[in-house]
Write an enzyme that holds these catalytic residues in place. Structure first.
Site, PDB file in Angstrom:
ATOM      1  N   TYR A  81       0.821  -1.076   0.032  1.00 48.57           N
ATOM      2  CA  TYR A  81       0.108   0.005  -0.054  1.00 48.57           C
ATOM      3  C   TYR A  81       0.965   1.186   0.144  1.00 48.57           C
ATOM      4  O   TYR A  81       1.996   1.287   0.187  1.00 48.57           O
ATOM      5  CB  TYR A  81      -1.093   0.001   1.240  1.00 48.57           C
ATOM      6  CG  TYR A  81      -0.192   0.110   2.555  1.00 48.57           C
ATOM      7  CD1 TYR A  81      -0.008  -1.144   3.201  1.00 48.57           C
ATOM      8  CD2 TYR A  81       0.060   1.287   3.304  1.00 48.57           C
ATOM      9  CE1 TYR A  81       0.714  -1.054   4.385  1.00 48.57           C
ATOM     10  CE2 TYR A  81       0.514   1.454   4.552  1.00 48.57           C
ATOM     11  CZ  TYR A  81       0.976   0.373   5.062  1.00 48.57           C
ATOM     12  OH  TYR A  81       1.635   0.269   6.260  1.00 48.57           O
ATOM     13  N   GLU A 128      -5.621   9.060  10.065  1.00 42.66           N
ATOM     14  CA  GLU A 128      -6.218   7.949   9.203  1.00 42.66           C
ATOM     15  C   GLU A 128      -6.392   8.764   7.745  1.00 42.66           C
ATOM     16  O   GLU A 128      -6.049   8.246   6.723  1.00 42.66           O
ATOM     17  CB  GLU A 128      -7.491   7.472   9.677  1.00 42.66           C
ATOM     18  CG  GLU A 128      -7.319   6.579  10.743  1.00 42.66           C
ATOM     19  CD  GLU A 128      -6.424   5.431  10.585  1.00 42.66           C
ATOM     20  OE1 GLU A 128      -6.626   4.529   9.620  1.00 42.66           O
ATOM     21  OE2 GLU A 128      -5.362   5.188  11.245  1.00 42.66           O
ATOM     22  N   HIS A 132      -3.899   7.353   4.797  1.00 38.70           N
ATOM     23  CA  HIS A 132      -4.588   6.703   3.866  1.00 38.70           C
ATOM     24  C   HIS A 132      -5.336   7.704   2.960  1.00 38.70           C
ATOM     25  O   HIS A 132      -5.506   7.083   1.846  1.00 38.70           O
ATOM     26  CB  HIS A 132      -5.293   5.695   4.799  1.00 38.70           C
ATOM     27  CG  HIS A 132      -4.341   4.692   5.770  1.00 38.70           C
ATOM     28  ND1 HIS A 132      -3.789   3.686   5.308  1.00 38.70           N
ATOM     29  CD2 HIS A 132      -4.490   4.632   6.815  1.00 38.70           C
ATOM     30  CE1 HIS A 132      -3.188   3.025   6.338  1.00 38.70           C
ATOM     31  NE2 HIS A 132      -3.583   3.684   7.579  1.00 38.70           N
TER      32      HIS A 132
END
Ligand SMILES: *[C@@H]1O[C@H](CO)[C@@H](O)[C@H](O)[C@H]1NC(C)=O
Length: 392
Positions: A81, A128, A132
């Site tokens: 990722y 977060e 992400h």
């Protein structure tokens, strides 16, 4: 259907209208066989989205009968990722920008279910998003036709919360007899099978020193994260950190013996979890009753409610209306002669599918309009409802 002023009025209470591009691309992320160039409607390279949830028991965070949100993460389709993809969009003061955008309900929900176990909740939401959210291609600001400040951040938080509402890990596990216990252990494989049965695909489970504390649900997405459809997918890599027997600790226990007596055995089926005979499914939205389901399974406010017949099956029951068996087809509640029966349960007297009792429609029906009822809020189904069983 509605005039614009009406839409705007309706929007005030809930969400400020978002303007991500309408997407016509139907290719699922990670599943394309040719190049898909519009990355506003196709998540790439982060095409596998993970809804990650926590069970923090020491210290306990969030309600004692609910898992909490960790985040929504874009994995490449191979288990790797990207992270921290755009430092220029590492926003501060998330809470106050949500409040100024009229997102009070979202903030309330996040303050209950999106908890940090170490800092402020807001710093966790920011982490977060920074790590992400900024890596999600369909949430690039260029994907918005009339972008307003932080719109994509708000869409990220909404998408995460909406998806979380469809995966009630606590209820899924407790329906399978897996409840928090300070003495009992459960096998990792039993936990995984219960969750897989609900999600439709394998999930990832996480443990810390043999204490079960995370669940990751994996998805591919059709369209954008803001408006698209999340389709359960197998994990793009094996990242389980639980094996053998694990403990699932009560949040209230704090490691010591709970003072109240709790039974941690498989709950016996009660008359409230499996209705017998026939009844109606009354719709409840925003705290008030509004119509009911009719025989095809659609939501209606101006007619006669259908009689549904319940019959015990497996851990729950099946439903039949005059149109035939009821099931969930492409996420939609439907009853017809060609429908495969689904097993439902009642959670607090409300019809639940996979342990989740929230359903979604595109609008509250009025007049003679029938509204389809779905298990997810994807594709603009912004009205959440519950279906209260009433025996007759
Ligand atoms: C899928 O689409 C992405 C994004 O355009 C592209 O990089 C990738 O090569 C495509 N995969 C296949 C198998 O064509």
């Amino acid at each position: 259907m509605f005039s614009l002023p009406l839409l705007l009025l309706g929007g005030l209470a809930s969400t400020v209208s978002a303007t991500p591009k309408a997407c016509s691309i139907t290719t699922l992320s990670c599943q394309n066989t040719t190049v898909v160039s519009d990355l506003c409607c196709f998540n790439h390279p982060g095409g596998q989205l993970l809804l990650t949830q926590f069970w923090d028991s020491e210290p306990a965070t969030g309600p004692s009968n609910s898992w909490t949100i960790h985040g929504l993460w874009p994995d490449r389709c191979d288990g790797t990722y990207d992270s921290y993809c755009d430092s220029s969009r590492e926003y501060t003061n998330l809470r106050s920008s949500l409040i100024s955008a009229g997102e009070n309900d979202l903030v309330d929900y996040m303050e209950t279910y999106w908890k940090s176990n170490s800092g402020t909740d807001e710093s966790f939401w920011k982490h977060e998003w920074d790590k992400h959210g900024t890596c999600i291609s369909t949430l690039e600001t260029s994907c918005y036709t009339s972008y307003t400040a932080r719109e994509e951040l708000i869409d990220y938080l909404h998408a995460t919360v909406d998806l979380f509402k469809t995966r009630n890990t606590y209820n899924i596990l407790s329906s399978a007899g897996i409840t928090p216990s300070s003495s009992k252990t459960y096998t990792a494989s039993a936990i995984k099978s219960a969750l897989q049965a609900a999600h439709g695909k394998a999930v990832t489970i996480g443990c810390k020193s043999g204490v079960f504390n995370e669940v990751w649900y994996h998805y591919n997405v059709r369209g954008s994260v803001a408006t698209g459809e999340f389709v359960p997918a197998a994990p793009d890599g094996t990242k389980d950190t639980c094996s053998g027997s694990v403990t699932y600790r009560p949040k209230s226990g704090g490691g010591s013996t709970p003072t109240t007596t709790t039974t941690n055995t498989t709950p016996a089926p009660t008359s409230t979890s499996v209705p017998s005979g026939s009844g109606y499914l009354n719709a409840v939205t925003s705290g008030s009753s509004k119509g009911c389901l009719i025989s095809a399974g659609t939501w209606y406010v101006s007619g006669t409610c259908a009689t549904y017949t319940a019959a015990a099956s497996g851990a729950g029951f099946t439903l039949t209306s005059s149109k035939g068996k009821c099931g969930v087809t492409s996420g939609k509640f439907v009853c017809s002669s060609s429908t495969t029966a689904a097993v439902f349960t009642l959670v607090g007297g409300k019809l639940a599918y996979n342990g989740v009792s929230t359903w979604y429609g595109s609008a509250v029906p009025s007049g003679t309009t029938q509204i389809d009822v779905y298990t997810t809020s994807a594709s603009g189904r912004t009205v959440a409802l519950e279906l209260a069983w009433s025996g007759n």
